[in-house]
Design a protein around this motif. Structure first.
Motif, PDB file in Angstrom:
ATOM      1  N   GLY A   1      -8.109 -55.097 -31.894  1.00 38.92           N
ATOM      2  CA  GLY A   1      -6.821 -55.766 -31.949  1.00 38.92           C
ATOM      3  C   GLY A   1      -6.212 -55.891 -30.567  1.00 38.92           C
ATOM      4  O   GLY A   1      -6.515 -55.113 -29.669  1.00 38.92           O
ATOM      5  N   GLY A   2      -5.355 -56.896 -30.393  1.00 42.73           N
ATOM      6  CA  GLY A   2      -4.684 -57.077 -29.111  1.00 42.73           C
ATOM      7  C   GLY A   2      -4.296 -58.515 -28.906  1.00 42.73           C
ATOM      8  O   GLY A   2      -4.173 -59.293 -29.861  1.00 42.73           O
ATOM      9  N   GLY A   3      -4.128 -58.893 -27.653  1.00 41.11           N
ATOM     10  CA  GLY A   3      -3.770 -60.267 -27.342  1.00 41.11           C
ATOM     11  C   GLY A   3      -4.937 -61.211 -27.534  1.00 41.11           C
ATOM     12  O   GLY A   3      -6.091 -60.802 -27.634  1.00 41.11           O
ATOM     13  N   ASN A   4      -4.638 -62.477 -27.612  1.00 45.74           N
ATOM     14  CA  ASN A   4      -5.605 -63.562 -27.671  1.00 45.74           C
ATOM     15  C   ASN A   4      -6.232 -63.750 -29.039  1.00 45.74           C
ATOM     16  O   ASN A   4      -6.846 -64.778 -29.284  1.00 45.74           O
TER      17      ASN A   4
ATOM     18  N   ASP B   1       0.311 -64.525 -35.122  1.00 45.63           N
ATOM     19  CA  ASP B   1       1.715 -64.108 -35.192  1.00 45.63           C
ATOM     20  C   ASP B   1       1.764 -62.599 -35.396  1.00 45.63           C
ATOM     21  O   ASP B   1       0.946 -62.032 -36.131  1.00 45.63           O
ATOM     22  N   VAL B   2       2.707 -61.943 -34.722  1.00 46.34           N
ATOM     23  CA  VAL B   2       2.845 -60.490 -34.826  1.00 46.34           C
ATOM     24  C   VAL B   2       4.300 -60.126 -35.052  1.00 46.34           C
ATOM     25  O   VAL B   2       5.198 -60.605 -34.343  1.00 46.34           O
ATOM     26  N   THR B   3       4.534 -59.300 -36.057  1.00 43.72           N
ATOM     27  CA  THR B   3       5.809 -58.592 -36.214  1.00 43.72           C
ATOM     28  C   THR B   3       5.471 -57.117 -36.299  1.00 43.72           C
ATOM     29  O   THR B   3       4.293 -56.734 -36.352  1.00 43.72           O
ATOM     30  N   PHE B   4       6.504 -56.261 -36.334  1.00 44.88           N
ATOM     31  CA  PHE B   4       6.231 -54.831 -36.478  1.00 44.88           C
ATOM     32  C   PHE B   4       5.761 -54.481 -37.883  1.00 44.88           C
ATOM     33  O   PHE B   4       5.284 -53.373 -38.128  1.00 44.88           O
ATOM     34  N   GLU B   5       5.877 -55.415 -38.785  1.00 48.64           N
ATOM     35  CA  GLU B   5       5.441 -55.156 -40.161  1.00 48.64           C
ATOM     36  C   GLU B   5       4.088 -55.794 -40.482  1.00 48.64           C
ATOM     37  O   GLU B   5       3.374 -55.323 -41.368  1.00 48.64           O
ATOM     38  N   HIS B   6       3.709 -56.868 -39.758  1.00 49.75           N
ATOM     39  CA  HIS B   6       2.514 -57.606 -40.167  1.00 49.75           C
ATOM     40  C   HIS B   6       1.953 -58.393 -38.990  1.00 49.75           C
ATOM     41  O   HIS B   6       2.696 -58.851 -38.120  1.00 49.75           O
ATOM     42  N   THR B   7       0.600 -58.557 -38.959  1.00 54.93           N
ATOM     43  CA  THR B   7      -0.071 -59.388 -37.955  1.00 54.93           C
ATOM     44  C   THR B   7      -0.945 -60.413 -38.666  1.00 54.93           C
ATOM     45  O   THR B   7      -1.687 -60.068 -39.588  1.00 54.93           O
ATOM     46  N   GLN B   8      -0.845 -61.646 -38.208  1.00 53.62           N
ATOM     47  CA  GLN B   8      -1.709 -62.715 -38.714  1.00 53.62           C
ATOM     48  C   GLN B   8      -2.718 -63.059 -37.625  1.00 53.62           C
ATOM     49  O   GLN B   8      -2.348 -63.366 -36.498  1.00 53.62           O
ATOM     50  N   PHE B   9      -3.998 -63.004 -37.985  1.00 57.14           N
ATOM     51  CA  PHE B   9      -5.068 -63.198 -37.003  1.00 57.14           C
ATOM     52  C   PHE B   9      -5.496 -64.658 -36.937  1.00 57.14           C
ATOM     53  O   PHE B   9      -5.432 -65.391 -37.921  1.00 57.14           O
ATOM     54  N   HIS B  10      -5.998 -65.047 -35.766  1.00 55.90           N
ATOM     55  CA  HIS B  10      -6.638 -66.346 -35.623  1.00 55.90           C
ATOM     56  C   HIS B  10      -7.935 -66.359 -36.435  1.00 55.90           C
ATOM     57  O   HIS B  10      -8.508 -65.311 -36.769  1.00 55.90           O
ATOM     58  N   LYS B  11      -8.433 -67.538 -36.680  1.00 55.98           N
ATOM     59  CA  LYS B  11      -9.776 -67.673 -37.221  1.00 55.98           C
ATOM     60  C   LYS B  11     -10.791 -67.477 -36.090  1.00 55.98           C
ATOM     61  O   LYS B  11     -10.440 -67.399 -34.907  1.00 55.98           O
ATOM     62  N   ALA B  12     -12.065 -67.407 -36.485  1.00 55.82           N
ATOM     63  CA  ALA B  12     -13.130 -67.258 -35.486  1.00 55.82           C
ATOM     64  C   ALA B  12     -13.175 -68.501 -34.596  1.00 55.82           C
ATOM     65  O   ALA B  12     -12.867 -69.602 -35.052  1.00 55.82           O
TER      66      ALA B  12
ATOM     67  N   ALA C   1     -11.697 -66.718 -32.035  1.00 56.55           N
ATOM     68  CA  ALA C   1     -10.649 -65.977 -31.325  1.00 56.55           C
ATOM     69  C   ALA C   1     -10.376 -64.620 -31.959  1.00 56.55           C
ATOM     70  O   ALA C   1     -10.056 -63.659 -31.244  1.00 56.55           O
ATOM     71  N   ARG C   2     -10.534 -64.482 -33.282  1.00 58.39           N
ATOM     72  CA  ARG C   2     -10.214 -63.215 -33.942  1.00 58.39           C
ATOM     73  C   ARG C   2     -11.090 -62.068 -33.455  1.00 58.39           C
ATOM     74  O   ARG C   2     -10.766 -60.897 -33.655  1.00 58.39           O
ATOM     75  N   PHE C   3     -12.222 -62.380 -32.806  1.00 61.11           N
ATOM     76  CA  PHE C   3     -13.120 -61.338 -32.285  1.00 61.11           C
ATOM     77  C   PHE C   3     -13.121 -61.280 -30.754  1.00 61.11           C
ATOM     78  O   PHE C   3     -13.992 -60.640 -30.170  1.00 61.11           O
ATOM     79  N   GLU C   4     -12.162 -61.938 -30.103  1.00 57.28           N
ATOM     80  CA  GLU C   4     -12.114 -61.938 -28.643  1.00 57.28           C
ATOM     81  C   GLU C   4     -10.757 -61.430 -28.164  1.00 57.28           C
ATOM     82  O   GLU C   4     -10.009 -62.120 -27.464  1.00 57.28           O
ATOM     83  N   ALA C   5     -10.449 -60.201 -28.518  1.00 61.75           N
ATOM     84  CA  ALA C   5      -9.177 -59.593 -28.118  1.00 61.75           C
ATOM     85  C   ALA C   5      -9.158 -59.331 -26.616  1.00 61.75           C
ATOM     86  O   ALA C   5     -10.159 -58.937 -26.018  1.00 61.75           O
ATOM     87  N   GLY C   6      -7.985 -59.533 -26.017  1.00 61.67           N
ATOM     88  CA  GLY C   6      -7.815 -59.224 -24.599  1.00 61.67           C
ATOM     89  C   GLY C   6      -8.387 -60.306 -23.701  1.00 61.67           C
ATOM     90  O   GLY C   6      -8.851 -61.356 -24.148  1.00 61.67           O
ATOM     91  N   THR C   7      -8.337 -60.037 -22.404  1.00 60.27           N
ATOM     92  CA  THR C   7      -8.899 -60.969 -21.425  1.00 60.27           C
ATOM     93  C   THR C   7     -10.407 -60.803 -21.395  1.00 60.27           C
ATOM     94  O   THR C   7     -10.915 -59.733 -21.066  1.00 60.27           O
ATOM     95  N   GLY C   8     -11.090 -61.841 -21.751  1.00 61.05           N
ATOM     96  CA  GLY C   8     -12.544 -61.775 -21.810  1.00 61.05           C
ATOM     97  C   GLY C   8     -13.192 -61.943 -20.448  1.00 61.05           C
ATOM     98  O   GLY C   8     -12.526 -62.103 -19.422  1.00 61.05           O
TER      99      GLY C   8
END
Length: 600
Positions: free
Chosen positions: A444-447, A451-462, A464-471
Motif C-alpha cells: 500500500g502507498g502512493g500511486n 481515493d483515501v480517507t481514514f476510514e476507507h481506501t479505493q485502489f486503482h485497477k491493474a 497501478a494497484r501493484f505499483e505502490a510508491g515511486t517505481g
C-alpha cells in the motif's frame, strides 16, 4: 583528427578511414596488396560487399548449401551472382596468419587471439581488429535535445547484422539440415545458419572490450546476468539528462516526458510478450519479486488449508521459497514433478500429481542450472484441465525463446530485465487482467490509490494497484530499449545462432576426459553445466577467471536439482548471441590446460 577525416557533423568519416587503412595495409609486408574491407554505410546498411569480403577471410564456410574449404589457397569464391571473387591469398588462407610468414607452422593456441578460428564473416586477423577498433569509435548517434529519444541509427534495420549477399538458408527459407560446417579446428555436423555478423553485435556491447587479468574478457555468465548494449546505456543517460521526473499527476513538461517514456516501455513489454493489454504488465524489481507478489497477494487471499501447489524439480530457489513460506503460513502442501536422468520433465508423473486439491502449478520454462526447456504448453493445459492456476517463470527463457503469453495461456508470466540485456532492478509480472483486478494489492502507498480517507481506501485497477510508491522509472525505460534491441535483431535469429553455439560447445566439452555434463536434455538452451574430475567447481572457476573467462561456479540457487544428479555445485558456462566459437575454443583450451596441470 584532421578535417579530411571528419564529416560535416564533426564525427569521423568512415570512408576516409577506409582510404587511410587501405594505404596502411598495402604497405604491410606479405599482404599480397590486400585491401581493407569496405566500410559499411551506417545509414543505408548496403553492406553486402563488406559481407562478401569478410566471407573470403573465414577458414571455411557454407555458401548456398555448399561447404567451402578456405584453407585451400586455390579456393575461388562465387559471389551472389555466381561471379568469382578471386582466389584466397595465401597469407589469409593459413590458420592464424596475417602477413607473417611461417606463423601457421606454430602450435595452435586458442589463448592467442591472433590465431583463433572464427565464424562466417568474423575475422581474427590483427589488422582487422585494429580497423574494427577504429570503426567502433565512430559514434553513429549522439543523443540531442530533440525529443523523443530515437535509438542508435544502427538499429534501423535488422538486416544490418546479417548478410544480404550470402545465403545460409534453403530456397524455402528452412535451415539446411544436411550440411557439415567446419568452424574452429573441429567439425560440427548438422545445420547451417543465417550469416549473422557477430562482430557487429559485439561492437554494441562496450564491456566486451574489457581486459580481465590481462586477457580479453570472455563473458560466459549470461544465465546470471547479460551485458548491456550501448543503446540501453545511451537510453538511460538520455532519461537522466532530458526526462528525469516522477511520473503521473503533474502538469509540468518533464513529468509528461517521464510518464510517456515509462508507459511507452510498458507497451513495448506488452508487444514483446504478446499480452492483450498494457494493463496486464506490472513493473517489479525482478522475477523474485514477481513471484513473491503473486504468493503474497493472490496466494494469501485465495489458497486455503489443505490446498496443494505443484512445482518441478528444476526450480530456482525463487520459485520454491515463497511457496514454502506461504505453505507454512496457511497449511498448504507442496508436490514436486520429477525429472529423468537427462533432466527432462516426466509428464506422466505430473499427471499423477494433479488432483482436485491442486490450486496452483508454478514452473520454469528453462532451467537455470541445466538449460532444460520444459514442455510449457502441456504443463499449462494439464493444470487448467485440473482447475488450477499457473505461474510460468520466464527468467531464463525470455532472452532465448519467443514468448507469446496468449498462446501459452499461463495466468502469470514473470521475467527479469537484466536477463534480457536490460538494467538490473527492473522486471515484469504479466497477469491476466481480470485476475489482477480481482486480487488484493501487494503493498500500500502512493500511486496505487484512487481515493483515501481514514476510514476507507479505493485502489486503482491493474497495473497501478501493484505499483505502490515511486517505481524504478529509468530502468523500466532502459528495459524498453533492451526490448527494442532484441526485436531489431530478431529473437528467432538469436535462438538459431545460440543453438548452433550450444551444439558446438557441447561437442567440444564432451571430448575432455573427466568432464561430466550435468543436464543433457534433448531440448535445452544455452547452459553448459559440468563437473571436472579431480577439481572443485571453485578451482575450475578461478582457473578460468585467470584466463579472462567469466563463468558461474556453485549451486546456482538450484540446490534440489543439482542434488538430484548427486552434486552440490557445478561449473556453468552460459551463452548469449554475442559469444563466438573462438571464445568456446578458448574455454575448452583453458579447461584442458588446467587438467593437464593437475592443480587448481
Amino acid at each position: 583528427m584532421s578535417n579530411a577525416t571528419t564529416n560535416p557533423h564533426g564525427l569521423p568519416d568512415v570512408h576516409a578511414l577506409e582510404q587511410l587503412a587501405n594505404a596502411y595495409f598495402s604497405a604491410l609486408p606479405g599482404t599480397h596488396s590486400a585491401a581493407v574491407l569496405p566500410a559499411p554505410d551506417i545509414l543505408s546498411h548496403e553492406n553486402s560487399q563488406l559481407q562478401k569480403e569478410h566471407f573470403s577471410h573465414s577458414p571455411s564456410a557454407i555458401y548456398q548449401g555448399n561447404a567451402i574449404d578456405l584453407s585451400d589457397p586455390q579456393t575461388s569464391l562465387p559471389d551472389a551472382n555466381g561471379l568469382g571473387l578471386g582466389h584466397v591469398p595465401a597469407s589469409t588462407a593459413q590458420i592464424g596468419s596475417s602477413g607473417n610468414p611461417g606463423r601457421h607452422e606454430q602450435p595452435w593456441n586458442p589463448l592467442d587471439r591472433a590465431s583463433l578460428f572464427s565464424l562466417p564473416f568474423e575475422s581474427d586477423q590483427p589488422y582487422e581488429k585494429e580497423l574494427q577498433r577504429a570503426l567502433a569509435s565512430v559514434s553513429v548517434y549522439s543523443p540531442s535535445a530533440q525529443l523523443p529519444f530515437n535509438p542508435s541509427g544502427v538499429l534501423n534495420e535488422s538486416s544490418y547484422y546479417f548478410s544480404s549477399g550470402i545465403q545460409f538458408l534453403n530456397k524455402g527459407g528452412e535451415l539446411n539440415e544436411h550440411q557439415v560446417s567446419r568452424y574452429g579446428n573441429g567439425i560440427v555436423s548438422g545445420k547451417s545458419y543465417p550469416a549473422f555478423n557477430v562482430n557487429l553485435v559485439r561492437n554494441d556491447f562496450p564491456i566486451l572490450a574489457e581486459q580481465v587479468n590481462g586477457k580479453p574478457l570472455i563473458w560466459l555468465d549470461n544465465a546470471a546476468t547479460t551485458q548491456k548494449p550501448k543503446q540501453v546505456i545511451e537510453r538511460l543517460n538520455y532519461f537522466y539528462e532530458h526526462e528525469n521526473s516522477n511520473i503521473h499527476r503533474a502538469a509540468h513538461e518533464l513529468a509528461a516526458r517521464s510518464t510517456d517514456a515509462y508507459e511507452g516501455a510498458r507497451q513495448k513489454v506488452q508487444r514483446f510478450i504478446n499480452a492483450r493489454s498494457p494493463n496486464e504488465i506490472v513493473f517489479v524489481r525482478g522475477t523474485t519479486e514477481a513471484i513473491n507478489l503473486v504468493a503474497s497477494s493472490w496466494g494469501d487471499e485465495f489458497l486455503q488449508q489443505g490446498d496443494e501447489i505443484i512445482l518441478t524439480h528444476l526450480e530456482h530457489h525463487a520459485n520454491i521459497v515463497p511457496w514454502q513460506l506461504l505453505a507454512q503460513k496457511k497449511g498448504l502442501k507442496i508436490r514436486v514433478i520429477p525429472v529423468d536422468d537427462d533432466g527432462q520433465i516426466l509428464l506422466d508423473e505430473y499427471a499423477r500429481l494433479l488432483n482436485p486439491r491442486t490450486k496452483l502449478v508454478s514452473f520454469t520454462l528453462v532451467s537455470n542450472a541445466l538449460g532444460t526447456i520444459t514442455p510449457a504448453k502441456q504443463i499449462v493445459d494439464m493444470a487448467h484441465a485440473a482447475g488450477a492456476k499457473v505461474l510460468a517463470d520466464g527468467a531464463q527463457s525470455v532472452s532465448h525463446i519467443r514468448t507469446d503469453v496468449q498462446d501459452l495461456d499461463a495466468d502469470w508470466f514473470v521475467f527479469s530485465g537484466h536477463k534480457v540485456f536490460g538494467p538490473t532492478g527492473i522486471g515484469v509480472l504479466y497477469g491476466k487482467e481480470d485476475l489482477l483486478n480481482s486480487t488484493q494489492p501487494y503493498q500500500g502507498g502512493g500511486n496505487m490509490i484512487q481515493d483515501v480517507t481514514f476510514e476507507h481506501t479505493q485502489f486503482h485497477k491493474a497495473p497501478a494497484r501493484f505499483e505502490a510508491g515511486t517505481g524504478n522509472i529509468a530502468d523500466a525505460v532502459g528495459l524498453g530499449a533492451a526490448i527494442d534491441y532484441v526485436q531489431k535483431i530478431g529473437i528467432d535469429h538469436i535462438y538459431q545462432y545460440e543453438h548452433y553455439l550450444l551444439e558446438y560447445a557441447s561437442q567440444k566439452l564432451a571430448r575432455i576426459p573427466g568432464l561430466r555434463p550435468i543436464g543433457t536434455a534433448r531440448d535445452k538452451t544455452s547452459v553448459l553445466s559440468f563437473v571436472l574430475d579431480g577439481f572443485t567447481t571453485g578451482q575450475v572457476g578461478e582457473a578460468l577467471s585467470r584466463e579472462g573467462i567469466a563463468v558461474r561456479s556453485g549451486h546456482h540457487c538450484a540446490q534440489p536439482i543439482l542434488r538430484r544428479f548427486g552434486v552440490e555445485a557445478t561449473v556453468r558456462p552460459s551463452l548469449a548471441f554475442y559469444n563466438t566459437c573462438a571464445e568456446i575454443d578458448t574455454l575448452v583450451y583453458a579447461i584442458e590446460k588446467l587438467k593437464s596441470s593437475g592443480r587448481g
